[in-house]
Design a protein around this motif. Structure first.
Motif: not given
Length: 262
Positions: A210, A213-214, A217, A221, A223, A227-228, A231, A233
């Motif tokens: 996780d 991915t963060a 991101g 990407q 973010w 937006e992080l 993601q 949520s």
């Protein structure tokens, strides 16, 4: 023979695994009473290749430690025959070794060894990468609250990603610490490893899925901090806390720099 042509022939001779010079190069040289032209060339040829082997051992100490002198030299010589040095600096000599291992050995043998080679090369790339401008915790503390949702960051130029399916880090640590070889093992889960340079020290850290991915991101990407949080949520009210915790860790590591605006 022009000097430039002679230099090209000497280079071709050194890059060729065969120690026998072509007749034209041989005819351009004079031996001495104690050393023939062929012997002199052979000494030069062997010394050159020995220097290349020394450079590869220096770039891949853990691979060398795993294989031992004889097997490593056999691998390295096969690699040099397939990929002769093309750069004025030995810095790039071993750039293709991991990919070469994948085709040189059967897959079961190649997979853990080439992964270890990629890990060692990641440390080399991180150490030699251009300087960045790391963001500090102090700088972030001065950021106005209204600017946090739009915050964007990126990784330092030295950061390298590696997915480890084997215990390559354990093997690398054992080599670095001159410990016992732990044996190659397949991991139960893939480890995401990030390697980077902190001033003059090369560091690494393994990330949970996780967190990886963060970090990807935000840094790949694009973010924003908002937006992080979105993601995350599923964490409910804990989402901002988790996002801040990761951000603080990345800043403490010295991994991040400010996102460049187009």
């Amino acid at each position: 023979m022009r000097l430039s042509d002679w230099q090209v022939q000497v280079q071709a001779y050194l890059l060729n695994p065969d120690t026998q010079p072509n007749p034209e190069l041989r005819a351009s040289l004079l031996g001495s009473a104690v050393l023939s032209a062929e012997q002199g060339l052979a000494i030069y040829h062997n010394a050159y290749r020995a220097r290349l082997l020394e450079a590869l051992r220096g770039d891949y100490p853990a691979v060398h430690g795993w294989l031992g002198d004889e097997e490593f030299d056999a691998l390295a010589l096969a690699y040099l025959n397939a990929h002769p040095s093309q750069h004025f600096s030995l810095r790039w000599l071993g750039a293709k070794l991991a990919a070469f291992i994948d085709g040189y050995l059967i897959p079961a043998q190649a997979a853990p060894l080439s992964e270890l080679a990629r890990l060692e090369w990641a440390f080399t790339l991180a150490f030699d990468a251009p300087e960045g401008q790391p963001l500090s915790l102090a700088q972030m503390a001065e950021l106005p609250a209204e600017d946090w949702p739009a915050l964007q960051v990126r990784l330092l130029p030295s950061a390298q990603w590696l997915a480890c399916r084997h215990n390559s880090l354990a093997i690398w640590r054992a080599s670095k610490e001159r410990g016992d070889f732990p044996g190659s093992q397949l991991l139960a889960e893939v480890e995401t490893c990030v390697v980077w340079r902190d001033q003059l020290i090369t560091r690494y850290r393994c990330l949970a899925a996780d967190e990886a991915t963060a970090l990807r991101g935000m840094t790949e990407q694009g973010w924003t901090f908002a937006e992080l949080c979105a993601q995350l949520s599923e964490l409910g009210e804990q989402a901002p806390l988790q996002a801040v915790t990761w951000l603080r860790q990345w800043l403490s590591d010295g991994l991040l720099q400010e996102h460049a605006m187009d």
